[in-house]
Design a protein around this motif. Structure first.
Motif, short mmCIF file in Angstrom:
data_model
loop_
_atom_site.label_atom_id
_atom_site.label_comp_id
_atom_site.label_asym_id
_atom_site.label_seq_id
_atom_site.Cartn_x
_atom_site.Cartn_y
_atom_site.Cartn_z
N GLY A 127 1.04 -1.18 -0.07
CA GLY A 127 -0.03 0.20 -0.10
C GLY A 127 1.13 0.93 0.13
O GLY A 127 0.84 2.44 -0.40
N THR A 128 2.21 0.97 0.63
CA THR A 128 2.99 1.97 0.83
C THR A 128 3.07 3.08 -0.81
O THR A 128 3.35 3.95 -0.54
CB THR A 128 4.45 1.95 2.01
OG1 THR A 128 3.30 1.31 2.35
CG2 THR A 128 5.00 3.23 2.07
N GLU A 129 3.52 1.71 -1.68
CA GLU A 129 3.69 2.82 -2.90
C GLU A 129 2.88 3.20 -3.51
O GLU A 129 2.92 4.01 -4.07
CB GLU A 129 5.04 1.10 -3.33
CG GLU A 129 5.59 1.63 -4.95
CD GLU A 129 4.60 0.24 -6.04
OE1 GLU A 129 5.29 1.36 -7.66
OE2 GLU A 129 4.60 -0.26 -6.14
N SER A 143 -7.93 7.31 -0.90
CA SER A 143 -9.06 6.78 0.26
C SER A 143 -7.95 5.53 0.71
O SER A 143 -7.37 3.91 -0.16
CB SER A 143 -10.15 6.51 -0.70
OG SER A 143 -11.04 5.32 0.66
N ASP A 144 -7.39 5.92 1.29
CA ASP A 144 -6.73 4.72 1.63
C ASP A 144 -7.83 3.23 2.56
O ASP A 144 -8.04 3.91 3.78
CB ASP A 144 -5.54 4.76 2.55
CG ASP A 144 -4.57 3.73 3.45
OD1 ASP A 144 -4.40 2.93 3.56
OD2 ASP A 144 -3.50 4.56 4.47
N GLU A 145 -8.06 2.29 2.45
CA GLU A 145 -8.82 1.16 2.55
C GLU A 145 -8.04 0.10 3.23
O GLU A 145 -8.48 -1.62 2.96
CB GLU A 145 -9.98 1.28 1.52
CG GLU A 145 -10.02 2.45 1.41
CD GLU A 145 -11.57 2.02 0.18
OE1 GLU A 145 -12.18 0.94 0.21
OE2 GLU A 145 -12.14 3.54 -0.22
N GLY A 194 -1.29 -7.02 2.25
CA GLY A 194 -0.14 -7.62 3.40
C GLY A 194 -0.79 -7.57 5.00
O GLY A 194 -0.88 -8.98 5.79
N LYS A 195 -2.63 -7.14 5.14
CA LYS A 195 -2.91 -6.48 6.47
C LYS A 195 -3.99 -8.05 6.00
O LYS A 195 -4.30 -8.70 7.22
CB LYS A 195 -3.69 -5.49 6.25
CG LYS A 195 -2.74 -4.64 5.89
CD LYS A 195 -2.47 -4.46 6.93
CE LYS A 195 -1.20 -2.78 6.74
NZ LYS A 195 0.06 -2.31 7.37
N THR A 196 -4.67 -8.39 4.87
CA THR A 196 -5.62 -9.30 4.39
C THR A 196 -5.01 -10.41 5.47
O THR A 196 -5.80 -11.43 5.53
CB THR A 196 -5.88 -8.86 3.29
OG1 THR A 196 -6.27 -7.79 3.29
CG2 THR A 196 -7.23 -10.01 3.47
C1 LIG Z 1 -3.64 3.60 7.26
C2 LIG Z 1 -2.43 2.32 6.34
N1 LIG Z 1 -1.73 2.67 5.26
C3 LIG Z 1 -1.10 1.84 4.66
C4 LIG Z 1 -0.14 1.12 4.90
C5 LIG Z 1 1.34 0.29 4.22
O1 LIG Z 1 0.36 -0.78 3.97
P1 LIG Z 1 1.69 -1.82 3.13
O2 LIG Z 1 2.87 -2.46 4.31
O3 LIG Z 1 0.69 -2.71 2.41
O4 LIG Z 1 2.79 -1.22 2.09
C6 LIG Z 1 -0.57 1.00 5.82
C7 LIG Z 1 0.47 -0.47 7.03
O5 LIG Z 1 0.69 -0.03 8.40
C8 LIG Z 1 -1.44 1.26 7.17
O6 LIG Z 1 -1.24 1.20 8.45
#
Ligand SMILES: Cc1ncc(COP(=O)(O)O)c(C=O)c1O
Length: 380
Positions: free
Chosen positions: A95-97, A196-198, A230-232
């Protein structure tokens, strides 16, 4: 060499600091957000199988077709949103990228981006590296509700983007239907994009509905929606995520993505495509984590720690004002060193407001870990 930093106020992230301290002093690490249990062994088997079958070279830049199709199918099934896997779905290295690329794709020098504090720590640096200015609106303890009048006042002709996060890290609050209505009115007739960060969409409690931007035609037409496997799937170390967005936004997004990472780990994408298309894991994730939240709260019941409602994510905010009047950073350090439990001070997610007396604890841990941690802190 006289190097002028592009991010002069950025140091080592709090997650790295607290995880290292926890390791150094042998504390239980409830700070950084990752499970201390393993993922489904069948997922590891699937990755291994794809490696053995030779899927070890570059994936297509936009992602493996089967995974993009599975992501599009999920959005259609859950939110009634018709994303085209060819032109509107992109797989990223976490998600960070995805967040970084989306911001870099649309934010020009001088643009303003509205962010809500507390916020995930990568948002503001992504804006600043692109030459944008973060306009910070505060979600305030203890309810962390979106102050829509303040958001309206923060919008200017230079507003390029609004960044939202639901379920929310670290406050564990969620957007409701009223928020979606406010947001829809706010952006109508403007050129504002939404990020939207979901990433916690599948970890939402007490029967609440996840208000994805994808549910609304008006909002998804201007939104980048970010997800994270990663979360799922309990594999934060694999760093695979995605972004869905309308074709025009995706075109710009991919121009950045192809020069940041080009493409994402191939065998893992194939394995995730199998799991996602078979609807494995995510339908039962909310119940799985709700039980852990409730266990953690039961273990602390009757103590001086006061829990704030955790409506989603795998984080729990605990108010410690009945225990000490120390600042959150000082207390978090002392709690780690003297009582053997590491947490995250929410000041790490704040830019404007003074830190409230709360610490964030991650309950994505084995029951035994939560039991030992609670036992160490419940008598404070
Ligand atoms: C709110 C939020 N957005 C994005 C991320 C990043 O996700 P990823 O680990 O898939 O890069 C995290 C990770 O902790 C997060 O808590």
């Amino acid at each position: 060499m006289n190097l002028k930093s592009k991010l002069p106020s950025v140091g080592t992230t709090i997650f790295t600091v607290m995880s290292k301290l926890a390791a150094d002093v042998g504390a239980i690490n409830l700070s950084q957000g990752f499970p201390d249990f393993d993922c489904d062994p069948a997922l590891v088997d699937a990755v291994t199988r794809h490696m053995r079958e030779g899927r070890n070279q570059y994936a297509p830049m936009q992602g493996v077709p089967a995974l993009r199709q599975a992501i599009a199918d999920k959005f259609a099934a859950l939110y009634g949103a018709p994303y085209d896997p060819e032109t509107e779905v992109t797989v990223t290295s976490g998600g960070t990228e995805a967040i970084f690329d989306a911001v870099a794709a649309v934010v020009h020098p001088g643009d303003e981006v509205i962010v809500f504090e507390p916020c995930y720590d990568s948002y503001v640096p992504a804006i600043e590296v692109s030459g944008g200015t973060a306009i910070v609106v505060s979600l305030r303890y203890p309810d962390y509700a979106v102050p829509w009048a303040e958001v309206r006042a923060a919008v200017t002709p230079r507003t390029r983007m609004i960044m939202l996060n639901s379920p929310h890290n670290p406050a564990a609050v969620i957007l409701g239907a009223d928020d979606i209505a406010e947001l829809t009115r706010l952006v109508e007739g403007t050129g504002i994009t939404i990020l939207s960060d979901e990433v916690y969409e599948h970890i939402i409690f007490d029967g609440a509905r996840h208000e994805s931007m994808a549910r609304s035609e008006a909002l998804r037409a201007r939104s980048f929606i970010v997800g994270s496997f990663g979360k799922t799937y309990h594999v934060t170390g694999w760093k695979v995520g995605y972004v869905v967005a309308p074709a025009a936004l995706t075109t710009e997004f991919r121009k950045v993505h192809q020069f940041v990472t080009f493409s994402t780990n191939t065998p893992i994408q194939h394995a995730l495509a199998e799991f996602l298309s078979e609807k494995r894991g995510y339908p039962e994730l909310s119940a799985f984590y709700q039980r852990k939240r409730d266990l953690f709260l039961t273990l602390l019941a009757g103590s001086r720690w006061k829990p704030l409602p955790s409506r989603g994510t795998y984080f729990q905010l605990l108010d410690y004002s009945a225990i000490t009047n120390e600042r959150d950073m000082d207390f978090a350090l002392r709690l780690t060193k003297e009582h053997g439990v590491a947490s995250i001070p929410t000041s790490a997610f704040l830019y404007r407001q003074p830190p409230p007396p709360v610490l964030r604890f991650c309950f994505a841990k084995r029951d035994e870990t939560l039991e030992v941690a609670a036992d160490r802190i419940r008598r404070l």
